[in-house]
Motif scaffolding. Structure first.
Motif, PDB file in Angstrom:
ATOM      1  N   CYS A  13      13.372  45.218  14.294  1.00  0.00           N
ATOM      2  CA  CYS A  13      12.276  44.573  15.235  1.00  0.00           C
ATOM      3  C   CYS A  13      10.971  44.525  14.266  1.00  0.00           C
ATOM      4  CB  CYS A  13      12.072  45.357  16.443  1.00  0.00           C
ATOM      5  SG  CYS A  13      10.480  44.726  17.261  1.00  0.00           S
ATOM      6  N   CYS A  16       7.828  46.599  16.405  1.00  0.00           N
ATOM      7  CA  CYS A  16       7.529  48.031  16.203  1.00  0.00           C
ATOM      8  C   CYS A  16       8.179  48.633  14.745  1.00  0.00           C
ATOM      9  CB  CYS A  16       8.479  48.860  17.100  1.00  0.00           C
ATOM     10  SG  CYS A  16      10.491  48.766  17.027  1.00  0.00           S
ATOM     11  N   CYS A  41      15.104  44.327  20.911  1.00  0.00           N
ATOM     12  CA  CYS A  41      14.664  45.452  20.189  1.00  0.00           C
ATOM     13  C   CYS A  41      15.220  46.665  20.947  1.00  0.00           C
ATOM     14  CB  CYS A  41      13.266  45.745  20.351  1.00  0.00           C
ATOM     15  SG  CYS A  41      12.840  47.185  19.351  1.00  0.00           S
ATOM     16  N   ASN A  43      14.339  49.800  20.842  1.00  0.00           N
ATOM     17  CA  ASN A  43      13.240  50.698  21.232  1.00  0.00           C
ATOM     18  C   ASN A  43      12.947  50.636  22.367  1.00  0.00           C
ATOM     19  OD1 ASN A  43      11.003  52.271  21.315  1.00  0.00           O
ATOM     20  ND2 ASN A  43      10.234  51.481  19.260  1.00  0.00           N
ATOM     21  N   CYS A  46       9.525  49.735  23.010  1.00  0.00           N
ATOM     22  CA  CYS A  46       8.853  48.034  22.552  1.00  0.00           C
ATOM     23  C   CYS A  46       9.620  47.173  23.369  1.00  0.00           C
ATOM     24  CB  CYS A  46       9.291  48.182  21.272  1.00  0.00           C
ATOM     25  SG  CYS A  46       9.205  46.393  20.431  1.00  0.00           S
TER      26      CYS A  46
END
Ligand SMILES: C[S@@+](CC[C@H](N)C(=O)[O-])C[C@H]1O[C@@H](n2cnc3c(N)ncnc32)[C@H](O)[C@@H]1O
Ligand SMILES: [Zn+2]
Length: 357
Positions: A13, A16, A41, A43, A46
């Motif tokens: 990504c 992040c 993403c 995460n 994120c």
């Protein structure tokens, strides 16, 4: 975007910068290709969504800042007749965003793919020939524009080769050539008068080529991801030219080869003078401001080693039927040095704040 390319390149990504992306929605697909959709993403903090448009993944840190100035390029209809496009060009006028887009396409499509002796392929051949061995995949072409060098690199490696640029209309033309083997581009005749020109690609196998939209300042690829990294005529276009050296070193696999070619055509519209590699501080820099000497001097600081270099390569860009620009390009073949990057001494970094900046 081929799913197999996505899997091989395993992008992370660009927001992040820590987590991998996964395929989100496929709004329009064709076989193993995603034409429209999203990458997400992984995460949980994120969760950013990155679009795939016209088969091109858009992996930039700030999507709004990327899209806002070129929204008309992204949204522009491709089905307008030359007659209608000419009326719109007149209405919007010289210097409009449409005029700039058509002008960019005119200059770069003509250089890369022009039906009569395009000027860029000889420069691509001369620079790629500088690499001491056949370029290997995966390969990356930074600032690929309409893609000629990406295709030539793919022909030489025979495997996955990725072109990266920020300009969507140029990437879209490159992607059209990849898919259809041909394209139509506007060629500026005079003023805001453009003629449609048909070009045909000489490259056959293009399943190994992919075009991605990303910023060289925030590339979504992990360290040592590429065996070959090239950048032709990009160094002096960047806000932070030094970042091209650090990114080339970061992305290159240990025994990989890189190529940087540039006319060192510095301009404050691209980067502040203090960030240029040479071209300032004549009294206090090695080579009295010589870009080539300072470029060479900086390589070990970025963990790069010079393999070969060439001077005075011709790069010609047609502006309109009565104007052509000519540059003299310096090219360097590089590899990662075995020694760790040398720290840049306090006395000389090649960058500084200039009084007039
Ligand atoms: C002078 S053109 C050279 C294009 C091509 N390599 C050639 O030699 O014909 C510079 C290219 O770099 C792209 N570019 C400029 N800044 C960039 C950035 N930060 N990230 C990715 N591409 C960038 C521009 O959109 C443009 O296509
Ligand atoms: Zn993220």
């Amino acid at each position: 975007m081929f799913l197999s390319h996505f899997e091989q390149l395993a992008p992370r990504c660009p927001v992040c910068r820590t987590h991998a992306l996964r395929l989100g929605e496929v709004a329009r697909g064709e076989g193993a290709e995603v034409r429209e959709g999203s990458l997400l993403c992984t995460n949980s903090r994120c969760q950013r969504e990155h679009p795939i448009l016209d088969g091109i993944p858009i992996l930039v840190p700030d999507l709004h800042a990327w899209l806002e100035p070129q929204q008309h390029w992204v949204l522009r209809r491709e089905d307008l007749s030359p007659f209608a496009l000419s009326m719109l060009t007149d209405i919007l006028g010289a210097g409009s965003a449409l005029d700039r887009e058509l002008g960019n396409l005119s200059t770069y499509a003509e250089a890369h793919w022009g039906p009569r002796e395009p000027s860029f392929p000889p420069l691509v051949a001369e620079t790629l020939d500088l690499l001491p061995s056949t370029p290997r995949a995966p390969a990356l072409d930074l600032g690929c524009s309409v893609g000629r060098a990406t295709f030539e690199l793919a022909r030489r490696t025979g495997r996955l080769t990725t072109g990266v640029d920020l300009n969507f209309s140029m990437l879209r033309l490159a992607e059209q050539i990849r898919r259809q083997g041909r394209a139509r581009y506007p060629r500026r005749r005079v003023g805001i008068v453009f003629d449609p020109v048909d070009c045909v690609s000489p490259y056959e196998a293009t399943g190994q080529v992919s075009f991605w939209c990303a910023d060289i300042a925030a590339l979504p690829f992990a360290e040592a991801s590429f065996a070959t990294v090239i950048s032709l005529n990009i160094l002096d276009c960047l806000a932070a030219p030094h970042s091209l050296l650090s990114e080339t070193a970061r992305l290159l696999a240990p025994s990989g080869q890189a190529l940087i070619a540039t006319p060192f055509d510095w301009a404050v519209s691209a980067s502040p003078a203090g960030a240029w590699i040479g071209g300032h501080s004549q009294r206090t820099t090695p080579g009295e401001g010589s870009s080539v000497e300072i470029f060479r001097h900086l390589l070990p600081h970025y963990g790069l080693r010079l393999l070969a270099e060439r001077e005075s390569l011709l790069w010609r860009l047609r502006v309109h039927e009565r104007s052509t620009m000519e540059y003299s390009v310096y090219a360097a073949a590089l590899t990662k040095s075995e020694r760790p990057p040398e720290s840049i001494g306090a006395a000389f970094t090649g960058q500084k704040e200039l009084p007039g900046a």
